[in-house]
Design an enzyme around this catalytic site. Structure first.
Site, PDB file in Angstrom:
ATOM      1  CG  ASP A  21      -2.013   1.006   1.230  1.00  0.00           C
ATOM      2  OD1 ASP A  21      -2.975   0.888   0.464  1.00  0.00           O
ATOM      3  OD2 ASP A  21      -1.877   1.958   2.022  1.00  0.00           O
TER       4      ASP A  21
ATOM      5  CG  HIS B 239      -5.663  -3.408   0.732  1.00  0.00           C
ATOM      6  ND1 HIS B 239      -4.915  -3.119  -0.398  1.00  0.00           N
ATOM      7  CD2 HIS B 239      -5.305  -2.493   1.683  1.00  0.00           C
ATOM      8  CE1 HIS B 239      -4.137  -2.070  -0.141  1.00  0.00           C
ATOM      9  NE2 HIS B 239      -4.347  -1.688   1.099  1.00  0.00           N
TER      10      HIS B 239
END
Length: 291
Positions: A104, A266
Site C-alpha cells: 500500500d 487488500h
C-alpha cells in the site's frame, strides 16, 4: 509479536524512524500501508528472519516515527522524502544495498526509492498497488468510487482531519476489524487515534495527489525505469485486477516484472501470510543470488 527482534529509533536528516530488526542474512526492508504500522508484518517477518536480516520500519507520519511539519506543497510527506528516510535508516544500520517489500503506501515509498536510489535496491516487491501517477492518469468513475478515500483525504486541512477524529474506528476500520489480530488492531488504534497521526496520514494523501503524481509523470515522460527486479502481488478479492492488467502496468515501469494474485483482500501479509511468504521467499532468494 517480534519477540526476537530488537527495537531501534534512527535519527535521519529529516525524521526519526521507528523500527524493529531481527534475523541474519541479506537485508530486507518491510514497509507498511495505511493506516497501519510496522506491526502489519508480524505474521511474515519472523519466518523471513530465518534467512534474512529483516527491518520493519514505520514510515514518517505513521506509528512511532516522527511527524515533521508540513508545507504548502506537501513535500515533507512525499514518497521521495519518505524514501530518503528509509535509505538513511538502512545506511545507519550498516546496509548499503537491500531488498524492499512495500504494501500500500509503503509500496509507493518503495518504488520511489527504487527510482531515486537505484544503487541501493537489490529487489522490489510491491503489494496491491500500481504507481500513483498511473491511478490518477487513468481515473474513471469506477476508480473514483472504489478509491474515494484518496480524494477525501487529499482535501485541504482541516476538513478530513476533523471528520476522521470524530470517529477514527468508523473510518479506518471500515473494511472490518476481523481482518486483524487483536494485538495488531490495538496497536493500529493506539496510533490512528492520535490527532498528529491523523493529520500526517492526510498529508501523505495530499502529497500523493500533488507532488507524488507530478514526480511519477515526470519519470514516465522521461522514460525512467526501475532497474532492479520487481515482483507485484495483489489480493484477488480487493479487485485491483478488475481495473488494471497489473503486471502490464508495472512492465511499463521496469524491465523485469513477475507476480500474481493471492486469494485474499487488500491486507496480504495479514490475511494470507503463508501464501505471501510462498511468493516472497523465491523472489528474494533469486534476487540475492544474482548479487
Amino acid at each position: 509479536m517480534f519477540e526476537t527482534f530488537t527495537h531501534h529509533r534512527i535519527e535521519t536528516s529529516e525524521a526519526t524512524i521507528n523500527l524493529r530488526m531481527g534475523g541474519n542474512g541479506p537485508p530486507v526492508l518491510l514497509l507498511h500501508g495505511h493506516p497501519q504500522t510496522h506491526v502489519m508484518w508480524h505474521k511474515v517477518a519472523p519466518a523471513l528472519a530465518e534467512r534474512y536480516t529483516i527491518v520493519c520500519a514505520d514510515l514518517r507520519g505513521y506509528g512511532d516515527s516522527s511527524k515533521p511539519p508540513t508545507t504548502e506543497d506537501h513535500a515533507p510527506y512525499s514518497k521521495r522524502a519518505m524514501a530518503r528516510d528509509q535509505v538513511e535508516a538502512m545506511q545507519a544500520l550498516g546496509f548499503e544495498r537491500f531488498a524492499v517489500v512495500g504494501h500500500d503506501r509503503g509500496g509507493r515509498c518503495a518504488y520511489r526509492m527504487a527510482l531515486d536510489h537505484p544503487e541501493r535496491i537489490v529487489a522490489l516487491s510491491i503489494l496491491d498497488i500500481i504507481p500513483t501517477g498511473e491511478h490518477f492518469r487513468r481515473t474513471d468513475m469506477a476508480f473514483a468510487m472504489g478509491y474515494w478515500h484518496w480524494f477525501f483525504l487529499a482535501q485541504p486541512h482541516p476538513l478530513p482531519e476533523r471528520l476522521i477524529a470524530a470517529d477514527p474506528d468508523a473510518f479506518y476500520l471500515r473494511r472490518g476489524r476481523s481482518l486483524f489480530d487483536d494485538a495488531a488492531l490495538a496497536e493500529y488504534r493506539r496510533c490512528f487515534t492520535d490527532p498528529q497521526t491523523i493529520h500526517a496520514m492526510c498529508e501523505d494523501y495530499r502529497a500523493g495527489a500533488t507532488i507524488d503524481m507530478s514526480l511519477d509523470e515526470e519519470d514516465r515522460r522521461a522514460g525512467r525505469r526501475i532497474a532492479c527486479p520487481v515482483q507485484a502481488l495483489w489480493g484477488r478479492k480487493n479487485g485491483l485486477d478488475r481495473w488494471y492488467d497489473v503486471l502490464a502496468v508495472w512492465r511499463d515501469w521496469a524491465g523485469h516484472v513477475e507476480g500474481h494474485a493471492i486469494d485474499c483482500g487488500h491486507y496480504l501479509a495479514e490475511e494470507a501470510p503463508e501464501e505471501t511468504l510462498a511468493a516472497l521467499q523465491p523472489f528474494l532468494a533469486g534476487a540475492f543470488a544474482r548479487e
